[in-house]
Design a protein around this motif. Sequence first.
Motif, PDB file in Angstrom:
ATOM      1  N   GLN A 138       0.600  -1.143  -0.002  1.00  0.00           N
ATOM      2  CA  GLN A 138       0.038   0.080   0.015  1.00  0.00           C
ATOM      3  C   GLN A 138       0.873   1.325   0.080  1.00  0.00           C
ATOM      4  N   GLU A 139       2.078   1.198   0.548  1.00  0.00           N
ATOM      5  CA  GLU A 139       3.068   2.327   0.687  1.00  0.00           C
ATOM      6  C   GLU A 139       3.423   2.660  -0.671  1.00  0.00           C
ATOM      7  N   LEU A 140       4.048   1.332  -1.111  1.00  0.00           N
ATOM      8  CA  LEU A 140       4.632   1.562  -2.417  1.00  0.00           C
ATOM      9  C   LEU A 140       3.483   2.161  -3.524  1.00  0.00           C
ATOM     10  N   ARG A 141       2.394   1.806  -3.455  1.00  0.00           N
ATOM     11  CA  ARG A 141       1.350   2.525  -4.344  1.00  0.00           C
ATOM     12  C   ARG A 141       1.421   3.918  -4.092  1.00  0.00           C
ATOM     13  N   LEU A 142       1.290   4.449  -2.800  1.00  0.00           N
ATOM     14  CA  LEU A 142       1.452   5.714  -2.571  1.00  0.00           C
ATOM     15  C   LEU A 142       2.305   6.648  -3.087  1.00  0.00           C
ATOM     16  N   LEU A 143       3.419   5.742  -2.923  1.00  0.00           N
ATOM     17  CA  LEU A 143       4.748   6.489  -3.523  1.00  0.00           C
ATOM     18  C   LEU A 143       5.009   6.453  -4.962  1.00  0.00           C
ATOM     19  N   GLY A 144       4.244   5.797  -5.528  1.00  0.00           N
ATOM     20  CA  GLY A 144       4.128   5.594  -7.043  1.00  0.00           C
ATOM     21  C   GLY A 144       5.190   4.876  -7.600  1.00  0.00           C
ATOM     22  N   ARG A 145       5.706   3.921  -6.838  1.00  0.00           N
ATOM     23  CA  ARG A 145       6.586   2.825  -7.036  1.00  0.00           C
ATOM     24  C   ARG A 145       6.219   1.899  -8.210  1.00  0.00           C
ATOM     25  N   PRO A 146       6.915   1.270  -9.251  1.00  0.00           N
ATOM     26  CA  PRO A 146       6.258   0.405 -10.021  1.00  0.00           C
ATOM     27  C   PRO A 146       6.289  -1.103  -9.468  1.00  0.00           C
ATOM     28  N   ILE A 202      25.400  -5.490  -1.190  1.00  0.00           N
ATOM     29  CA  ILE A 202      23.917  -5.126  -1.671  1.00  0.00           C
ATOM     30  C   ILE A 202      23.468  -4.112  -0.512  1.00  0.00           C
ATOM     31  N   SER A 203      23.060  -2.925  -0.981  1.00  0.00           N
ATOM     32  CA  SER A 203      22.194  -2.140  -0.107  1.00  0.00           C
ATOM     33  C   SER A 203      20.834  -2.039  -0.493  1.00  0.00           C
ATOM     34  N   LEU A 204      20.221  -1.728   0.365  1.00  0.00           N
ATOM     35  CA  LEU A 204      18.682  -1.518   0.172  1.00  0.00           C
ATOM     36  C   LEU A 204      18.349  -0.011   0.624  1.00  0.00           C
ATOM     37  N   ASP A 205      17.686   0.772  -0.267  1.00  0.00           N
ATOM     38  CA  ASP A 205      17.297   1.984   0.082  1.00  0.00           C
ATOM     39  C   ASP A 205      15.763   1.857   0.603  1.00  0.00           C
ATOM     40  N   LEU A 206      15.335   2.355   1.717  1.00  0.00           N
ATOM     41  CA  LEU A 206      14.119   2.602   2.425  1.00  0.00           C
ATOM     42  C   LEU A 206      13.662   4.057   2.807  1.00  0.00           C
ATOM     43  N   MET A 207      12.585   4.154   2.805  1.00  0.00           N
ATOM     44  CA  MET A 207      12.035   5.533   3.137  1.00  0.00           C
ATOM     45  C   MET A 207      11.158   5.363   4.586  1.00  0.00           C
ATOM     46  N   TYR A 208      11.078   6.275   5.451  1.00  0.00           N
ATOM     47  CA  TYR A 208      10.092   6.408   6.521  1.00  0.00           C
ATOM     48  C   TYR A 208       9.708   7.902   6.722  1.00  0.00           C
ATOM     49  N   GLY A 209       8.496   8.142   7.414  1.00  0.00           N
ATOM     50  CA  GLY A 209       7.772   9.150   7.633  1.00  0.00           C
ATOM     51  C   GLY A 209       6.906   9.546   6.329  1.00  0.00           C
ATOM     52  N   LEU A 210       6.372   8.066   5.738  1.00  0.00           N
ATOM     53  CA  LEU A 210       5.641   8.283   4.598  1.00  0.00           C
ATOM     54  C   LEU A 210       4.230   8.584   4.841  1.00  0.00           C
ATOM     55  N   PRO A 211       3.269   9.090   3.854  1.00  0.00           N
ATOM     56  CA  PRO A 211       1.781   9.044   3.968  1.00  0.00           C
ATOM     57  C   PRO A 211       1.261   7.891   4.724  1.00  0.00           C
ATOM     58  N   GLY A 212       0.443   7.900   5.870  1.00  0.00           N
ATOM     59  CA  GLY A 212      -0.176   6.816   6.350  1.00  0.00           C
ATOM     60  C   GLY A 212       0.656   5.635   7.137  1.00  0.00           C
ATOM     61  N   GLN A 213       1.937   5.937   7.142  1.00  0.00           N
ATOM     62  CA  GLN A 213       2.652   5.050   7.559  1.00  0.00           C
ATOM     63  C   GLN A 213       2.782   5.278   9.324  1.00  0.00           C
ATOM     64  N   THR A 214       2.962   3.912   9.842  1.00  0.00           N
ATOM     65  CA  THR A 214       2.857   4.083  11.208  1.00  0.00           C
ATOM     66  C   THR A 214       4.282   3.335  11.631  1.00  0.00           C
ATOM     67  N   PRO A 215       4.277   3.555  13.142  1.00  0.00           N
ATOM     68  CA  PRO A 215       5.614   2.761  13.569  1.00  0.00           C
ATOM     69  C   PRO A 215       5.786   1.484  13.414  1.00  0.00           C
ATOM     70  N   ASP A 216       4.402   0.599  13.527  1.00  0.00           N
ATOM     71  CA  ASP A 216       4.209  -0.639  13.274  1.00  0.00           C
ATOM     72  C   ASP A 216       4.602  -1.057  11.844  1.00  0.00           C
ATOM     73  N   SER A 217       4.095  -0.251  10.832  1.00  0.00           N
ATOM     74  CA  SER A 217       4.250  -0.591   9.308  1.00  0.00           C
ATOM     75  C   SER A 217       5.767  -0.400   9.059  1.00  0.00           C
ATOM     76  N   TRP A 218       6.251   0.639   9.872  1.00  0.00           N
ATOM     77  CA  TRP A 218       8.034   0.709   9.476  1.00  0.00           C
ATOM     78  C   TRP A 218       8.617  -0.377  10.092  1.00  0.00           C
ATOM     79  N   ARG A 219       8.315  -0.692  11.572  1.00  0.00           N
ATOM     80  CA  ARG A 219       8.801  -2.126  11.792  1.00  0.00           C
ATOM     81  C   ARG A 219       8.877  -3.186  10.906  1.00  0.00           C
ATOM     82  N   ASN A 220       7.740  -3.613  10.403  1.00  0.00           N
ATOM     83  CA  ASN A 220       7.413  -4.707   9.501  1.00  0.00           C
ATOM     84  C   ASN A 220       8.446  -4.286   8.442  1.00  0.00           C
TER      85      ASN A 220
END
Length: 375
Positions: free
Chosen positions: A125-133, A154-172
């Motif tokens: 759901q967060e990926l869709r809000l971010l417009g990620r394909p 290998i590095s992974l880029d992640l973002m937090y503080g997103l629209p609708g994001q909660t601490p629980d969804s960030w933990r996941n």
Amino acid sequence: MPSLYIHIPFCLSKCPYCSFVSHAGMNELHQRYVNALLREAKELCRNHPDAPLTTLFLGGGTPTIFSGEALATIITGCAGLFGLEHDAEISIEANPRTIDAAKLLLLRASGVNRLSIGVQSFQDQELRLLGRPHSAEDAAHALRLAKDAGFTNISLDLMYGLPGQTPDSWRNTLERAISLEPTHLSLYELTIEQGTPYYQQQEQGLLQLPDDEAVADMDQLTATLCREAGLVHYEISNYARPGFECRHNINYWQNGPYLALGAGAVACMNGCRRQKINDPLRYCERIESGQSVIMEEECLEPAASFRETVVMGLRMLCGVSRENLQSRYGLDVEGYYEETLVRLINQGMLELTARHLRLTARGRMFANQVMAELV
């Protein structure tokens, strides 16, 4: 020895938060752009024969929107022109939807030894809000493919503080990322940049972001989970297993010299920063006609460069080296900042040792405000 940054300003789609020089589509320009890059590289090499390179970084945009063959041509072409140190770090940014097994094998064969995958979230759901394909599973699959192709950095880029994001969804998201065992994580708080669709939505009251307390909880979760996973916090937004820190970016944070190729790319050599024109078509046209692609040039006087080096170096958890500052500028932070430095130390924002100036844990929470006082 210098580093080299190569900008690929194309992507599958433009994300609503993105303010970088990037353009969706324009597929018909891709091969022409590759040719222009190599032509600019030849000219740059003539002007900077002090190679070999210690790091080479392909960023974007989405570099892996190009074919594996095109990327291999760019990388091997630049390696042949500039030369590479025997242990050079060669990085490329990738979108999970633009890599497959064959492309990854070509990248490895061309010398790429560090892959940075732009995941952003493991919540669909967060990926869709971010417009990620891509989906969360696409991202996990991309990392598995990279390991199968022989990538060990290998590095992974992640973002937090997103629209609708909660601490629980960030933990996941963070737990899913850690479970895939990357060697590096880049974790960026969403910044709303002027001129982006997100900025317009925020101005209209349509963008609901987490409050400061929720973001602080996400920061605490990040520190705890990364520490437990053995990922060392070495820069404000970056964590790595020991020995897997991004050497290209460390040079940037230390305000070291770096060359650059491509539309929108910025180079910094001998105290002067030069930005190339943003439009990829105009970039190609000017390269083809032998004209300059420099859009803007800024050469800082020594005191301004000193302040910039201090502020950028404070992003590193080890801080900025007082010995290096003295050697480079003939200046020391204690004598230069005087009362400002004393006040920030007394407020618990900065720590000054015989060798380094660094942000404290409290100072990192207010890093932007602290740096604004030092710049």
